[in-house]
Design an enzyme around this catalytic site. Sequence first.
Site, PDB file in Angstrom:
ATOM      1  N   TRP A  89       0.796  -1.221   0.000  1.00  0.00           N
ATOM      2  CA  TRP A  89       0.000   0.000   0.000  1.00  0.00           C
ATOM      3  C   TRP A  89       0.834   1.279   0.000  1.00  0.00           C
ATOM      4  O   TRP A  89       0.285   2.366   0.119  1.00  0.00           O
ATOM      5  CB  TRP A  89      -0.912   0.007   1.240  1.00  0.00           C
ATOM      6  CG  TRP A  89      -1.766  -1.210   1.339  1.00  0.00           C
ATOM      7  CD1 TRP A  89      -3.008  -1.396   0.794  1.00  0.00           C
ATOM      8  CD2 TRP A  89      -1.437  -2.446   2.001  1.00  0.00           C
ATOM      9  NE1 TRP A  89      -3.466  -2.656   1.081  1.00  0.00           N
ATOM     10  CE2 TRP A  89      -2.530  -3.327   1.820  1.00  0.00           C
ATOM     11  CE3 TRP A  89      -0.335  -2.882   2.731  1.00  0.00           C
ATOM     12  CZ2 TRP A  89      -2.546  -4.622   2.338  1.00  0.00           C
ATOM     13  CZ3 TRP A  89      -0.335  -4.174   3.246  1.00  0.00           C
ATOM     14  CH2 TRP A  89      -1.439  -5.024   3.052  1.00  0.00           C
ATOM     15  N   ASP A  90       2.157   1.172  -0.101  1.00  0.00           N
ATOM     16  CA  ASP A  90       3.042   2.327   0.064  1.00  0.00           C
ATOM     17  C   ASP A  90       2.898   2.912   1.470  1.00  0.00           C
ATOM     18  O   ASP A  90       2.928   4.117   1.657  1.00  0.00           O
ATOM     19  CB  ASP A  90       2.749   3.397  -0.993  1.00  0.00           C
ATOM     20  CG  ASP A  90       3.841   4.458  -1.079  1.00  0.00           C
ATOM     21  OD1 ASP A  90       4.906   4.261  -0.469  1.00  0.00           O
ATOM     22  OD2 ASP A  90       3.632   5.491  -1.746  1.00  0.00           O
ATOM     23  N   TYR A  91       2.740   2.046   2.450  1.00  0.00           N
ATOM     24  CA  TYR A  91       2.622   2.465   3.841  1.00  0.00           C
ATOM     25  C   TYR A  91       3.990   2.469   4.517  1.00  0.00           C
ATOM     26  O   TYR A  91       4.205   1.831   5.547  1.00  0.00           O
ATOM     27  CB  TYR A  91       1.672   1.530   4.602  1.00  0.00           C
ATOM     28  CG  TYR A  91       0.204   1.777   4.373  1.00  0.00           C
ATOM     29  CD1 TYR A  91      -0.275   2.927   3.739  1.00  0.00           C
ATOM     30  CD2 TYR A  91      -0.740   0.842   4.805  1.00  0.00           C
ATOM     31  CE1 TYR A  91      -1.631   3.136   3.541  1.00  0.00           C
ATOM     32  CE2 TYR A  91      -2.100   1.046   4.620  1.00  0.00           C
ATOM     33  CZ  TYR A  91      -2.543   2.193   3.991  1.00  0.00           C
ATOM     34  OH  TYR A  91      -3.892   2.391   3.802  1.00  0.00           O
ATOM     35  N   LYS A 139       1.867   5.405   7.728  1.00  0.00           N
ATOM     36  CA  LYS A 139       0.847   5.911   6.808  1.00  0.00           C
ATOM     37  C   LYS A 139      -0.483   5.191   6.978  1.00  0.00           C
ATOM     38  O   LYS A 139      -1.517   5.684   6.541  1.00  0.00           O
ATOM     39  CB  LYS A 139       1.330   5.762   5.360  1.00  0.00           C
ATOM     40  CG  LYS A 139       2.411   6.746   4.941  1.00  0.00           C
ATOM     41  CD  LYS A 139       2.696   6.565   3.458  1.00  0.00           C
ATOM     42  CE  LYS A 139       3.785   7.489   2.958  1.00  0.00           C
ATOM     43  NZ  LYS A 139       4.055   7.266   1.520  1.00  0.00           N
TER      44      LYS A 139
END
Length: 636
Positions: free
Chosen positions: A317-319, A345
């Site tokens: 999730w690009d976290y 994030k």
Amino acid sequence: MRVRLRRIALTLSALIGLAAVLFTLAAAPPAPDGDWPAYGHDPGGQRFSPLAVINRSNVASLQIAWTYHTGDGYQPPHGRSTAFEATPLYVNGVLYLATPLGHVIALDPLTGKPRWSFDAKVPPDKGYGDFASRGVSLWKSATGASRIFVATIDARLMAVDAATGKLITSFGDNGEINLRNGLRIGVRNFSDYEETSPPAIVGNTVVVGSGIADNGATDQPSGEVRGYDAVSGKLKWTWDPLPQVNGAKPVGAANTWSVIASDPQRGLVFLPVSSPSPDYYGGERLGDDRFANSLVALNAATGKRVWDFQTVHHDLWDYDVASPPILFDVRRAGRLIPVAGVGSKSGNFFMLDRATGKPVFDVAERPVPQSDVAGEKSSPTQPFPVSPKGLAPQGVAVPWGATAADAAFCASEMGKLRNEGVFTPPSVQGSYILPGNVGGMAWGGAAFDPSHRMLLIPTNNIGAEVRLIPRDEFEKQRETEGRNIAGDWEFAEQRGTPYGIARRLLRAPSGLPCIAPPWGVLNGVDADTGEVKWTTPTGSLKPGVAPAGSITLGGPIATAGGLVFMAGTLDAAIYAFDVETGKQLWRGELPTSARATPMTYRGADGRQYLVIAAGGHGIPEFGPVGDSLVAFALPR
């Protein structure tokens, strides 16, 4: 024999390193209470100033004392504009800052006039992914000599004399170190490897991470963190978050691009580690990717890992851990526990025992939605702190619109997408991911007010649509949709995987998000219990629209005057809030929006100054690209 001798050498090296740290610490007197000697005020990044000249009773009278223009606001012919995100240092009666174009500047703190300027000669038109510099770091030797260390956007570590602004040519290779050299996976494209944050300094060790472009390929440059000798520039150690194991396919990134916190007394640095490459498909990196998306504590003298805690397993999730860690104490069961706090994030904030990495409050592993993408195997669970609970919306998103037309558009678009709450995996169908890739908690991070036992944590509440595109369809979709919906979609190849991606922040035709406001808030959290005491919207997301909270790219600071100062919003302003209630007490106008964290100091004239870099967000409707450093003070 070789092994034994090597162990002895390592032991001696560690003892020598520890002695150097202790000697430097013993020689350095405490910073005056009016100084701001590190990016987060103290090495642990609490961002708390003991100054109270400006307080709740008089903050409404703040006015601009001076403005300095760096001259470095720049929009390249192609790519992103500069992002002036510096938080200056204030030490020995001088302000120090850096610009995206590599100028290191010393200013008179009473007038804003330059005392010296050093030009690192950064090439301006290389197409940097995040054209920013968030500041510099200062090192003092045992004899009192001071150096300014800057990591430039083009990935050079440089040492500058703090008194004269001259390059210290005895450091590294004639004053600089090329950080693109010596990586496990090398740099092919110039814009794939950058430096945006100031290095951390513990004793005589300068610790630096890197900024690596997302989603280009599985084998993006590797994300080693390195420690260098502050005097000579000699490499002391390297720590690789994704070491090559058993001939596995090389995977890069998992880099540390945000600000590194440190605990000089324990000799530790705390790394906020990002996601491995690429972000949205993990079929080439199956498993938890253990040190990615983690807070990792290293011995600053040796680079040896002490502990680690993963905030997201097998990130899809690009976290990444974009927020700087923050070091503070928590009162639990009648005792003070030294804590390292870290935000994700995902909207989760974890408090970890600083010595062991164990959660101070319980963390539950909860089942999450599973991927339906061929070749992918998502983690069956993710960690959720029991306290504080998620600080950004994490449930199934309900479409929202400010008008009937907006509501209809959002309902139609979201109805096409997989939408099962936080950690909904990316899909070929398209998924609505909330929080989106902005966060949750963005790079601004948190502040801590020790007198009120309060954590101040900004969060963004806006979702993104993410769609995986089969490799044989990717170029066609990028050509057609990228042209038809200019400015909305981002496309990335994710080379080395079966899928490219398209993503966008899902907004209605009016430009407002498809989720109900507030879209950005500041949370006041009791550090000892994790209870959220108050939440208040921050700024406005659209010019002319009543404040309903803006995406915030910049963090808060707290002061003994009972105030929280924060900018970072899309509107051109800086705000003051009451630390006890969250009530907005003041709004200061700026020449353009401020994508930065403020700082405060006491000048030789006894006045307390509040300083913010206003460089714009690179979004024309919210103001131009700027180069202003603005100082506020009370009237004389």
